[in-house]
Enzyme design. Sequence first.
Site, mmCIF file in Angstrom:
data_model
loop_
_atom_site.group_PDB
_atom_site.id
_atom_site.type_symbol
_atom_site.label_atom_id
_atom_site.label_comp_id
_atom_site.label_asym_id
_atom_site.label_seq_id
_atom_site.Cartn_x
_atom_site.Cartn_y
_atom_site.Cartn_z
ATOM 1 C CG ASP A 41 -1.861 1.217 1.202
ATOM 2 O OD1 ASP A 41 -2.819 1.187 0.412
ATOM 3 O OD2 ASP A 41 -1.636 2.184 1.956
ATOM 4 C CE1 TYR A 46 0.590 8.199 2.453
ATOM 5 C CE2 TYR A 46 1.025 5.973 1.692
ATOM 6 C CZ TYR A 46 0.223 6.868 2.357
ATOM 7 O OH TYR A 46 -0.941 6.430 2.936
ATOM 8 C CG HIS A 127 -4.954 9.564 0.156
ATOM 9 N ND1 HIS A 127 -3.607 9.806 0.017
ATOM 10 C CD2 HIS A 127 -5.090 9.055 1.395
ATOM 11 C CE1 HIS A 127 -2.965 9.453 1.117
ATOM 12 N NE2 HIS A 127 -3.847 9.001 1.978
ATOM 13 C CG ASN A 158 -8.950 8.763 5.027
ATOM 14 O OD1 ASN A 158 -8.995 8.262 6.155
ATOM 15 N ND2 ASN A 158 -7.844 8.796 4.308
#
Length: 313
Positions: A41, A46, A127, A158
């Site tokens: 993941d 990131y 995301h 989310n």
Amino acid sequence: MGRMNSTGIVLGTMDFGTRVAPDQAFAVLDAFVAGGGTWLDTANCYSFWNDPAGVGGASERVIGAWLRARPGARDTVRIATKVRQNPLVPHSWPASAEGLSARAIRDGLEESLRRLGTDRVDLLWAHAEDRSVPLAETVGAFGELAAKGTALRVGAANHPAWRVERARALAREQDVEPWSALQLRHSLVQPRPLTPVAEAGHRMLTPDDLDLARTEGLAVWSYSSLMWGAYARADRPLPATYDHPGTSRVLAVLDDVAAELSATRNQVVLAWLARQGIDPIVGASRTAHVEEALAADRLRLADAHLARIAEAR
């Protein structure tokens, strides 16, 4: 819970290329695959907050480099990545965070594929929400990528359950691939009720999410399930929002169950999630973390253990 495609332990790669150096990340990835792990993941953002460049992409680049260095690895692992949060202007978040417009989604995945060095991802996540864009546009864009085969499945991280169900209805209307997976924050300990967590953008798993997943056969992934090492390390205390009597009760039962099963606290937490049909994402910076987590897949909690934990919570 009836679900689609249970994955077991998912390797979280958020810190690869920033806090975890590439060579150490390679060792973690090798250990994960050697131990039977499959799912990785990551996200296109990131980890911009730890990168001097002020933008994301480091984690995906490290995974891409590892895939190039390990011929055949792409056929062994499955990759999940996310679009929505990457800053389009360095050091400017959330002001410049990409949204969920059709163009942002297409561009975001295209860049992710380039960094990963692959022609598809096995799961593409939204995301976070973007209510500035019509949900129908977002759903259509995800469906387009699924139809092209560049995203084999699509999911929502989310997002509240009602928005996911609305998106699935829109997908049916458009005759495109619907979101079939949820990713939310969940762990054995819980913050004080009605108290927001400090981490921006985190959304807690709710009974409504589990009800939706059970009814519709959706996969559920959880993040921050090991509370950043707080279960195992005295030098990493739980956040202040977890300072309440319920936490003390849960930790006492957790210690009892771990002792009875000759397991670690972390392993019991992971096994508890598995019994609920939830696939936990485990971030790892050392091979020992991977080995501990994968061993939890073999740990079986009895109904009596679950009842004691439920009573403490």
